[in-house]
Design an enzyme around this catalytic site. Structure first.
Site: not given
Length: 620
Positions: A353-355, A357
């Site tokens: 998720y987000c960073v 990822g």
């Protein structure tokens, strides 16, 4: 016309100053004028405010310097923005004359709606149609009195023109221009008359209705936030981890100095043979994916027959000053190997998720380079970026000066999460800062019990060196997409080596990871890939359970080569995209096994550390 308008407005100010002052100076029951009893009452209110402030000052003087919170005051950001705004051509005589003419025209037009001046149209005071609309000024109080009507209309005019001037500046590089526009928007949002007590008629009326109690409550709210060094969005006592938030049952089955690994209890007799490991962003608490029973992605995934493991990152302290990119990628690889060994499976599904990822993509590249790609059966990316060329408004915080500033904010080797929270809040300043300044400080309203806002304010500290490297190497220099420009654990990173099946989710209205930026991952991975565009933004676009019936998502069964082509040929589906993802996951390998043995954490012979959600998520 300008002279007439100026004369009219001069007289108008004389008349309306008395009326506006009446809202604050009267502050008395309707129909009653100032009297001795009222004077005593408001003197008492003033005395209480003075006493509250004096107590706060004494309290701060008695605290050791190291114990005083570093208040993440939005005005500090505004001061920085103000320096950038000096680049606007505000001293140009032609610009000044144009602005003056427009100001006079707005004043004349608006005053005409109130029966004042040569353009006087009507004298009623309800439901007037003013030239400019903005939800910050939707309350009828902004239109009932000419003073406040003119005030907010002039503010909206000048805001539009300031942003327009910033967008029209020539001769500077695109990144600097984007920073200038962002700074101007930030500044004009902060200067809204809705943000100040004497220019906000709604706040003044609230003070009148409550006979000053809203002023006292608002002042107490302000000082409370100054004590904690952070703007409050929700009731501090409404949520307790493990009791009414982050409550999906499970165990902490492994921990390191950097993270804990949680495993959740199965609720089905059969589960997918390949388990799922979720890497949430270390910049936030993991329980955004486990808010409550209705919103929890974790609980829903478990109910779909998936064995779910969650990483809970530790909030940084001085002992983590030397943590770098290598450590986070190493932690992801270690978690993958731990789960494989624990359940005796050859591979795992993953979510980043987000960073997280971003680092998951780097992890996949490292595994591919070292001949270990088969350890990951699939990778799902929630609003994650690898190519930061179009990374949105956060790029306005990654020039050399601001990256250097991070070092001054982190003398002990870690960044206070309150600074990071202020940065993210200012990306949506009207929604996450100024609306709460009005509600909490000016109107003294009670805080709501809202789990998402509680999570948003539950800040996490970051290792300073790693955060600076991340901003410099990825956001500023965009090195992750340059083959072998970066390395991790001694292995050069080339995203084009990733052949793992991937599922890429983006939020249509995401301002942190814009969909155009998320899409770029499609250009680098070489294996099977699925892209999905979800309605809403960075959080609601992800946390959208099927039971909510909200939003929609888009798919494209063709082979579009750009986000524009994807959208042009996309099919819209109502509701949550989660079932689409679950079907995709099962299409890769639908084999199931019995949910027994170590598939049930804490069972006979299984040593665990503690109950979920674990200690790390509770560490401040």
């Amino acid at each position: 016309m300008a002279t007439d308008a100026a004369e009219i407005f001069t007289q108008f100010l004389r008349d309306q100053a008395r009326e506006a002052a009446g809202l604050f100076g009267q502050l008395a029951p309707a129909g009653g004028g100032p009297n001795a009893q009222e004077a005593v009452h408001w003197a008492e209110i003033a005395g209480r405010l003075h006493s509250i402030w004096s107590d706060y000052q004494m309290e701060q003087l008695n605290r050791a310097p190291g114990q005083r919170p570093h208040y993440s005051d939005p005005l500090k950001w505004i001061a920085t923005a103000e320096a950038v705004v000096r680049q606007l051509p505000l001293t140009d005589p032609e610009v000044q004359q144009t602005l003056w003419n427009e100001v006079m025209d707005v004043m004349t037009s608006v005053l005409g709606e109130y029966g004042l001046g040569p353009r006087a149209a009507k004298d009623e005071r309800e439901d007037r149609e003013l030239p400019r609309k903005d939800r910050r000024f939707a309350d009828p109080h902004w239109r009932r009195q000419p003073f406040f009507a003119v005030l907010h209309q002039l503010y909206l005019l000048l805001s539009e023109r300031a942003v327009g001037l910033a967008e029209g500046v020539d001769g500077i590089e695109p990144a600097r221009k984007a920073q200038l526009v962002f700074a101007v928007r930030t500044l004009v949002d902060a200067l809204s008359p809705a943000n100040f007590p004497l220019t906000n008629p709604v706040a003044l009326e609230k003070a009148n209705e409550t006979r000053g109690e809203s002023l006292v409550r608002g002042f107490e709210n302000l000082l409370s936030d100054m004590r904690r060094g952070q703007l409050t969005h929700t009731s501090a006592s409404a949520f307790r981890l493990g009791e009414n938030i982050a409550v999906t049952p499970g165990k902490v089955v492994h921990e390191t100095e950097l993270c804990q690994i949680l495993q959740y209890n199965p609720t089905t007799d059969k589960v997918l043979a390949t388990p799922l490991v979720i890497f949430p962003p270390w910049i936030n608490r993991f329980y955004i994916l486990d808010l409550n029973a209705k919103k929890s992605f974790v609980r829903w995934a478990v109910e779909q027959g998936i064995t779910v493991f969650m990483i809970s990152w530790k909030s940084a302290d001085a002992s983590m000053a030397d943590i770098t990119w290598d450590d986070y990628i190493g932690a992801q690889i270690e978690a993958i190997d731990f789960v494989r060994e624990r359940l005796k499976v050859p591979s795992v599904h993953t979510i980043g998720y987000c960073v997280a990822g971003t680092t998951l993509a780097a992890t996949l590249a490292v595994l591919a380079r070292t001949g270990a790609a088969e350890k990951v059966a699939s990778a799902t990316f929630f609003t994650a970026q690898v190519d930061f060329e179009e990374a949105g408004d956060l790029k306005n915080f990654v020039d050399d000066q601001q990256i250097e500033t991070i070092g001054h904010l982190s003398p002990e080797g870690y960044i206070d999460g309150r600074y990071l929270a202020a940065t993210f809040n200012i990306l949506r300043g009207n929604d996450l800062i100024w609306s709460y300044v009005e509600k909490n400080y000016l109107k003294g309203e009670d805080y709501p019990a809202f789990d998402l806002l509680h999570w948003n304010g539950d800040v996490t500290n970051l290792p300073a060196q790693w955060h600076r490297d991340y901003l410099r190497d990825l956001y500023r220099d965009n090195r992750l997409v340059v083959a072998d420009s970066l390395q991790a654990r001694g292995v050069p990173i080339d995203l084009r080596r990733i052949a793992t099946p991937v599922y890429i989710q983006a939020g249509r209205e995401d301002h942190i990871a814009p969909p155009a930026s998320v899409w770029k991952l499609m250009h680098y991975v070489t294996g099977p890939k699925t892209f999905l565009l979800a309605g809403s933004g960075h959080i609601a676009g992800v946390v959208n359970p099927p039971t909510s019936g909200k939003y929609q998502y888009w798919t494209n069964e063709g082979s579009p080569d750009s986000l524009e082509a994807f959208v042009a040929g996309a099919r819209e589906h109502p509701g949550s995209w989660w079932p689409h993802w679950s079907d995709w996951l099962r299409s890769l390998d639908g084999r199931e096994v019995s949910a027994r043995g170590k598939r049930r954490p804490g069972g006979r012979g299984d040593r665990t550390i503690e109950d979920a959600p674990g200690r790390y998520v509770m560490t401040r």
